[in-house]
Design a protein around this motif. Sequence first.
Motif, PDB file in Angstrom:
ATOM      1  N   MET A 102       0.839  -1.196   0.000  1.00  0.00           N
ATOM      2  CA  MET A 102       0.000   0.000   0.000  1.00  0.00           C
ATOM      3  C   MET A 102       0.876   1.249   0.000  1.00  0.00           C
ATOM      4  SD  MET A 102      -2.989   0.890   2.682  1.00  0.00           S
ATOM      5  CE  MET A 102      -4.008   2.268   2.409  1.00  0.00           C
ATOM      6  N   GLN A 103       0.499   2.228  -0.811  1.00  0.00           N
ATOM      7  CA  GLN A 103       1.246   3.479  -0.949  1.00  0.00           C
ATOM      8  C   GLN A 103       1.114   4.324   0.313  1.00  0.00           C
ATOM      9  OE1 GLN A 103       3.104   4.575  -3.672  1.00  0.00           O
ATOM     10  NE2 GLN A 103       3.609   6.381  -2.509  1.00  0.00           N
ATOM     11  N   ASP A 104       2.251   4.842   0.803  1.00  0.00           N
ATOM     12  CA  ASP A 104       2.238   5.767   1.936  1.00  0.00           C
ATOM     13  C   ASP A 104       1.501   7.029   1.497  1.00  0.00           C
ATOM     14  OD1 ASP A 104       2.784   7.713   3.861  1.00  0.00           O
ATOM     15  OD2 ASP A 104       4.846   7.046   4.153  1.00  0.00           O
ATOM     16  N   PRO A 105       0.458   7.461   2.229  1.00  0.00           N
ATOM     17  CA  PRO A 105      -0.297   8.642   1.799  1.00  0.00           C
ATOM     18  C   PRO A 105       0.537   9.917   1.733  1.00  0.00           C
ATOM     19  CG  PRO A 105      -1.017   7.896   3.976  1.00  0.00           C
ATOM     20  CD  PRO A 105      -0.062   6.864   3.439  1.00  0.00           C
ATOM     21  N   LYS A 106       1.650   9.986   2.471  1.00  0.00           N
ATOM     22  CA  LYS A 106       2.515  11.170   2.413  1.00  0.00           C
ATOM     23  C   LYS A 106       3.301  11.206   1.111  1.00  0.00           C
ATOM     24  CE  LYS A 106       3.159  11.310   7.379  1.00  0.00           C
ATOM     25  NZ  LYS A 106       4.095  10.950   8.430  1.00  0.00           N
ATOM     26  N   MET A 107       3.414  10.061   0.448  1.00  0.00           N
ATOM     27  CA  MET A 107       4.181   9.971  -0.794  1.00  0.00           C
ATOM     28  C   MET A 107       3.254   9.943  -2.006  1.00  0.00           C
ATOM     29  SD  MET A 107       7.373  10.183  -0.057  1.00  0.00           S
ATOM     30  CE  MET A 107       8.169   9.603  -1.562  1.00  0.00           C
ATOM     31  N   THR A 108       2.220  10.788  -1.930  1.00  0.00           N
ATOM     32  CA  THR A 108       1.324  10.989  -3.067  1.00  0.00           C
ATOM     33  C   THR A 108       1.194  12.493  -3.303  1.00  0.00           C
ATOM     34  OG1 THR A 108      -0.636  10.982  -1.636  1.00  0.00           O
ATOM     35  CG2 THR A 108      -0.015   8.876  -2.630  1.00  0.00           C
ATOM     36  N   ASP A 109       0.742  12.831  -4.502  1.00  0.00           N
ATOM     37  CA  ASP A 109       0.556  14.248  -4.804  1.00  0.00           C
ATOM     38  C   ASP A 109      -0.894  14.657  -4.585  1.00  0.00           C
ATOM     39  OD1 ASP A 109      -0.869  13.337  -7.028  1.00  0.00           O
ATOM     40  OD2 ASP A 109       0.429  14.301  -8.502  1.00  0.00           O
ATOM     41  N   SER A 110      -1.234  15.864  -5.001  1.00  0.00           N
ATOM     42  CA  SER A 110      -2.580  16.401  -4.779  1.00  0.00           C
ATOM     43  C   SER A 110      -3.663  15.640  -5.539  1.00  0.00           C
ATOM     44  CB  SER A 110      -2.627  17.881  -5.167  1.00  0.00           C
ATOM     45  OG  SER A 110      -2.267  18.047  -6.530  1.00  0.00           O
ATOM     46  N   LYS A 111      -3.265  14.838  -6.505  1.00  0.00           N
ATOM     47  CA  LYS A 111      -4.216  14.044  -7.279  1.00  0.00           C
ATOM     48  C   LYS A 111      -4.202  12.567  -6.866  1.00  0.00           C
ATOM     49  CE  LYS A 111      -4.114  17.063 -11.268  1.00  0.00           C
ATOM     50  NZ  LYS A 111      -3.857  17.171 -12.704  1.00  0.00           N
ATOM     51  N   GLY A 112      -3.422  12.264  -5.809  1.00  0.00           N
ATOM     52  CA  GLY A 112      -3.340  10.886  -5.344  1.00  0.00           C
ATOM     53  C   GLY A 112      -2.339  10.027  -6.097  1.00  0.00           C
ATOM     54  N   GLN A 113      -1.573  10.635  -6.996  1.00  0.00           N
ATOM     55  CA  GLN A 113      -0.561   9.893  -7.748  1.00  0.00           C
ATOM     56  C   GLN A 113       0.647   9.628  -6.850  1.00  0.00           C
ATOM     57  OE1 GLN A 113      -0.195  11.424 -12.075  1.00  0.00           O
ATOM     58  NE2 GLN A 113      -0.542  13.244 -10.811  1.00  0.00           N
ATOM     59  N   PRO A 114       1.218   8.426  -6.913  1.00  0.00           N
ATOM     60  CA  PRO A 114       2.406   8.154  -6.102  1.00  0.00           C
ATOM     61  C   PRO A 114       3.594   8.994  -6.575  1.00  0.00           C
ATOM     62  CG  PRO A 114       1.910   6.290  -7.535  1.00  0.00           C
ATOM     63  CD  PRO A 114       0.803   7.283  -7.706  1.00  0.00           C
ATOM     64  N   VAL A 115       4.414   9.448  -5.627  1.00  0.00           N
ATOM     65  CA  VAL A 115       5.653  10.172  -5.932  1.00  0.00           C
ATOM     66  C   VAL A 115       6.808   9.468  -5.241  1.00  0.00           C
ATOM     67  CG1 VAL A 115       4.519  12.399  -6.294  1.00  0.00           C
ATOM     68  CG2 VAL A 115       5.365  11.812  -4.021  1.00  0.00           C
ATOM     69  N   ALA A 116       8.005   9.656  -5.809  1.00  0.00           N
ATOM     70  CA  ALA A 116       9.199   9.007  -5.269  1.00  0.00           C
ATOM     71  C   ALA A 116      10.405   9.902  -5.511  1.00  0.00           C
ATOM     72  CB  ALA A 116       9.418   7.655  -5.949  1.00  0.00           C
ATOM     73  N   VAL A 117      11.495   9.603  -4.821  1.00  0.00           N
ATOM     74  CA  VAL A 117      12.746  10.323  -5.035  1.00  0.00           C
ATOM     75  C   VAL A 117      13.094  10.233  -6.521  1.00  0.00           C
ATOM     76  CG1 VAL A 117      15.211  10.366  -4.519  1.00  0.00           C
ATOM     77  CG2 VAL A 117      13.558   9.965  -2.686  1.00  0.00           C
ATOM     78  N   GLY A 118      13.437  11.380  -7.097  1.00  0.00           N
ATOM     79  CA  GLY A 118      13.774  11.461  -8.514  1.00  0.00           C
ATOM     80  C   GLY A 118      12.648  11.992  -9.374  1.00  0.00           C
ATOM     81  N   ASP A 119      11.409  11.940  -8.869  1.00  0.00           N
ATOM     82  CA  ASP A 119      10.270  12.458  -9.628  1.00  0.00           C
ATOM     83  C   ASP A 119      10.310  13.983  -9.685  1.00  0.00           C
ATOM     84  OD1 ASP A 119       9.250   9.923 -10.068  1.00  0.00           O
ATOM     85  OD2 ASP A 119       7.665  10.095  -8.549  1.00  0.00           O
ATOM     86  N   ILE A 120       9.757  14.531 -10.763  1.00  0.00           N
ATOM     87  CA  ILE A 120       9.616  15.980 -10.911  1.00  0.00           C
ATOM     88  C   ILE A 120       8.199  16.342 -10.498  1.00  0.00           C
ATOM     89  CG2 ILE A 120       9.695  17.952 -12.494  1.00  0.00           C
ATOM     90  CD1 ILE A 120      12.427  16.571 -12.063  1.00  0.00           C
ATOM     91  N   ILE A 121       8.100  17.346  -9.645  1.00  0.00           N
ATOM     92  CA  ILE A 121       6.790  17.817  -9.186  1.00  0.00           C
ATOM     93  C   ILE A 121       6.709  19.330  -9.402  1.00  0.00           C
ATOM     94  CG2 ILE A 121       6.462  15.982  -7.502  1.00  0.00           C
ATOM     95  CD1 ILE A 121       7.257  19.410  -6.194  1.00  0.00           C
ATOM     96  N   ARG A 122       5.488  19.826  -9.433  1.00  0.00           N
ATOM     97  CA  ARG A 122       5.248  21.274  -9.436  1.00  0.00           C
ATOM     98  C   ARG A 122       4.625  21.607  -8.095  1.00  0.00           C
ATOM     99  NH1 ARG A 122       1.012  24.732 -10.368  1.00  0.00           N
ATOM    100  NH2 ARG A 122      -0.393  23.030 -10.923  1.00  0.00           N
ATOM    101  N   ILE A 123       5.147  22.624  -7.447  1.00  0.00           N
ATOM    102  CA  ILE A 123       4.552  23.053  -6.184  1.00  0.00           C
ATOM    103  C   ILE A 123       3.282  23.826  -6.516  1.00  0.00           C
ATOM    104  CG2 ILE A 123       4.808  24.471  -4.124  1.00  0.00           C
ATOM    105  CD1 ILE A 123       7.733  23.687  -4.038  1.00  0.00           C
ATOM    106  N   VAL A 124       2.152  23.325  -6.036  1.00  0.00           N
ATOM    107  CA  VAL A 124       0.851  23.918  -6.293  1.00  0.00           C
ATOM    108  C   VAL A 124       0.621  25.105  -5.364  1.00  0.00           C
ATOM    109  CG1 VAL A 124      -1.635  23.485  -6.284  1.00  0.00           C
ATOM    110  CG2 VAL A 124      -0.065  21.704  -7.062  1.00  0.00           C
TER     111      VAL A 124
END
Length: 88
Positions: A1-23
């Motif tokens: 199960m995905q850690d809820p802290k390691m998801t973005d605002s849309k519920g997509q999983p994120v990990a070290v190395g991923d590119i994100i935009r700060i909303v």
Amino acid sequence: MQDPKMTDSKGQPVAVGDIIRIVSLSKQFIKSFPVEERILIESMAGNFFKIVDVDEYGQPCVVKEWHDEHGMLQTHVIALDPEEMEKV
């Protein structure tokens, strides 16, 4: 199960190395910085960052670097909550 802290605002999983935009960043968080640094922290919203680490609380972290008025390198590492970021 995905850690809820390691998801973005849309519920997509994120990990070290991923590119994100700060909303967004909370006003309370921004006010926790010295007045002269707040504009730099606020300027992170809307910009893209690479997740560089996971902090001790399991939150993804990004880094902001800039040179101050004396040419000295300044760095802030901030941990993000899911609602503050969007994976690209």
